[in-house]
Design a protein around this motif. Structure first.
Motif, mmCIF file in Angstrom:
data_model
loop_
_atom_site.group_PDB
_atom_site.id
_atom_site.type_symbol
_atom_site.label_atom_id
_atom_site.label_comp_id
_atom_site.label_asym_id
_atom_site.label_seq_id
_atom_site.Cartn_x
_atom_site.Cartn_y
_atom_site.Cartn_z
ATOM 1 N N SER A 9 1.207 -1.063 -0.158
ATOM 2 C CA SER A 9 0.024 0.496 0.311
ATOM 3 C C SER A 9 1.210 0.914 -0.075
ATOM 4 O O SER A 9 1.655 1.571 0.741
ATOM 5 N N LYS A 11 -0.331 3.845 1.686
ATOM 6 C CA LYS A 11 -1.026 4.856 2.314
ATOM 7 C C LYS A 11 -0.288 4.577 3.770
ATOM 8 O O LYS A 11 0.236 3.244 4.055
ATOM 9 N N SER A 14 -2.615 2.413 5.553
ATOM 10 C CA SER A 14 -3.286 0.997 5.235
ATOM 11 C C SER A 14 -4.058 0.479 5.226
ATOM 12 O O SER A 14 -4.141 -0.185 7.038
ATOM 13 N N ASP A 15 -5.168 0.311 4.261
ATOM 14 C CA ASP A 15 -6.769 -0.606 5.442
ATOM 15 C C ASP A 15 -6.337 -1.403 5.467
ATOM 16 O O ASP A 15 -6.882 -2.563 6.287
ATOM 17 N N THR A 16 -5.180 -1.939 3.806
ATOM 18 C CA THR A 16 -5.212 -3.487 4.030
ATOM 19 C C THR A 16 -3.960 -4.124 4.983
ATOM 20 O O THR A 16 -4.249 -5.021 5.894
ATOM 21 N N LEU A 87 -6.295 -3.346 -4.070
ATOM 22 C CA LEU A 87 -6.326 -4.407 -5.640
ATOM 23 C C LEU A 87 -6.325 -2.910 -6.241
ATOM 24 O O LEU A 87 -7.122 -1.826 -5.476
ATOM 25 N N CYS A 89 -7.316 -2.153 -9.765
ATOM 26 C CA CYS A 89 -7.155 -1.684 -11.468
ATOM 27 C C CYS A 89 -7.112 -3.889 -11.583
ATOM 28 O O CYS A 89 -6.551 -4.164 -12.028
ATOM 29 N N ASN A 146 -14.340 -9.326 -9.412
ATOM 30 C CA ASN A 146 -13.552 -8.186 -8.898
ATOM 31 C C ASN A 146 -12.037 -8.761 -8.713
ATOM 32 O O ASN A 146 -10.835 -8.176 -9.223
ATOM 33 N N THR A 169 -12.623 -3.291 2.310
ATOM 34 C CA THR A 169 -12.014 -2.188 3.484
ATOM 35 C C THR A 169 -11.326 -0.950 3.291
ATOM 36 O O THR A 169 -11.305 -1.231 4.701
HETATM 37 C C1 LIG Z 1 -6.015 3.634 -8.478
HETATM 38 C C2 LIG Z 1 -6.411 2.556 -7.598
HETATM 39 C C3 LIG Z 1 -7.073 0.824 -8.631
HETATM 40 C C4 LIG Z 1 -8.077 0.468 -7.489
HETATM 41 N N1 LIG Z 1 -8.988 -0.316 -8.329
HETATM 42 C C5 LIG Z 1 -9.790 -1.252 -7.590
HETATM 43 C C6 LIG Z 1 -10.585 -2.110 -8.073
HETATM 44 O O1 LIG Z 1 -9.877 -3.243 -9.129
HETATM 45 N N2 LIG Z 1 -11.209 -3.194 -7.193
HETATM 46 C C7 LIG Z 1 -11.392 -2.714 -5.903
HETATM 47 O O2 LIG Z 1 -12.095 -3.194 -5.343
HETATM 48 N N3 LIG Z 1 -10.969 -0.920 -5.037
HETATM 49 C C8 LIG Z 1 -9.998 -0.737 -5.971
HETATM 50 N N4 LIG Z 1 -8.931 0.235 -5.018
HETATM 51 C C9 LIG Z 1 -9.801 0.134 -4.324
HETATM 52 C C10 LIG Z 1 -8.710 -0.052 -3.508
HETATM 53 O O3 LIG Z 1 -7.922 -1.329 -3.747
HETATM 54 C C11 LIG Z 1 -8.973 0.548 -1.641
HETATM 55 O O4 LIG Z 1 -9.023 2.103 -1.737
HETATM 56 C C12 LIG Z 1 -8.363 0.346 -0.809
HETATM 57 O O5 LIG Z 1 -9.250 -0.241 0.287
HETATM 58 C C13 LIG Z 1 -7.319 0.762 -0.173
HETATM 59 O O6 LIG Z 1 -6.243 -0.337 0.370
HETATM 60 P P1 LIG Z 1 -4.844 0.316 1.192
HETATM 61 O O7 LIG Z 1 -5.237 1.322 2.289
HETATM 62 O O8 LIG Z 1 -4.611 -0.970 2.236
HETATM 63 O O9 LIG Z 1 -3.889 1.164 1.008
HETATM 64 C C14 LIG Z 1 -8.599 0.977 -5.996
HETATM 65 C C15 LIG Z 1 -8.021 2.147 -5.592
HETATM 66 C C16 LIG Z 1 -6.508 3.194 -6.853
HETATM 67 C C17 LIG Z 1 -6.456 3.939 -5.569
#
Ligand SMILES: Cc1cc2nc3c(=O)[nH]c(=O)nc-3n(C[C@H](O)[C@H](O)[C@H](O)COP(=O)(O)O)c2cc1C
Length: 226
Positions: A9, A11, A14-16, A87, A89, A146, A169
């Motif tokens: 992540s 961030k 991070s949620d994950t 995730l 894209c 997805n 998440t």
């Molecule tokens: C560039 C980008 C692409 C993303 N693509 C998807 C996707 O294909 N499917 C989905 O369900 N979420 C998608 N998301 C949402 C993230 O997976 C989601 O916000 C996640 O909770 C972020 O996790 P993190 O806080 O661990 O980074 C995308 C987010 C971003 C910024």
């Protein structure tokens, strides 16, 4: 056990990674494991140049002199590698994909055909005892398809990893959602304990971890501010 966590992540919150931290808490509950966390976004890892210089040298390193060689060394020493990422894209974030692409110094040009007809490159070293766990969070609610591309990529790249794909998440960083997020974090902690004891996660446990925190319609309504 030596555990390498590749946090993909970008961030700080991070949620994950909250899920992964809960898993690590459980993993370390009864036995202390040697856990090394690499925040990939802070590392200098260039994209693969496709030069196959690594297949000339065959020394387990990349010809590009950046942080990837240190990651490859950690990878080779690890008994468990956890790929933790959101995730993006339908796949992994590009900076983490660069790390994955640049694991090719750990395989040879030589191809081998598996029993199921799939073709792979032979590994440079014996990775048969390496365990791989993928923890992926995402922003959509649960819907068929997805995570499909990611699951296929992980299966082909990592052999037969345990893959945990968690919808919704972003709820993990919403204080008002703690009532549903905290129980999920607890489940990840128990899963870490289970993994520590068995080096595996049962299908039942994975299903529990992947179960949406709230129903799809409700989640979409909240996201849409309705
Ligand atoms: C560039 C980008 C692409 C993303 N693509 C998807 C996707 O294909 N499917 C989905 O369900 N979420 C998608 N998301 C949402 C993230 O997976 C989601 O916000 C996640 O909770 C972020 O996790 P993190 O806080 O661990 O980074 C995308 C987010 C971003 C910024």
């Amino acid at each position: 056990m030596k555990v390498l966590v590749l946090n993909g992540s970008p961030k700080k919150q991070s949620d994950t990674f909250r899920l992964t931290e809960a898993f690590l808490r459980g993993l370390n509950k009864n036995q202390k494991h040697e856990v090394q966390i690499v925040n990939v976004i802070d590392k200098d890892v260039a994209p693969c140049r496709g030069c196959f210089g690594c297949w000339q040298a065959m020394d387990g390193h990349c010809v590009i002199d950046d942080d990837q060689n240190e990651i490859l060394d950690l990878y080779c020493q690890a008994e468990l590698v956890i790929w933790s990422f959101p995730l993006y894209c339908y796949s992994m974030p590009s900076h983490l994909k660069a790390v994955l692409d640049r694991t090719i110094p750990l395989i040879k040009m030589k191809m081998v055909e598996l029993e199921n007809g799939a073709v792979q490159h032979e590994a440079l070293a014996d990775f048969s005892k390496l365990h791989t766990l993928v923890i992926c969070g995402c922003g959509f609610p649960d819907w068929d398809g997805n995570f499909d591309a990611l699951r296929i990529m992980c299966k082909n790249c990592f052999g037969d990893p345990r893959i945990v794909c968690v919808p919704e998440t972003p709820l993990l960083n919403v204080p008002a959602a703690a009532v549903v997020a905290d129980p999920l974090l607890k489940k990840f902690e128990y899963a870490g304990e289970e993994y520590s004891n068995t080096f595996a996660l049962s299908e039942e446990t994975i299903t529990e971890l992947e179960t949406p925190m709230i129903p799809k319609d409700e989640y979409v309504r909240i996201v849409n501010g309705e």
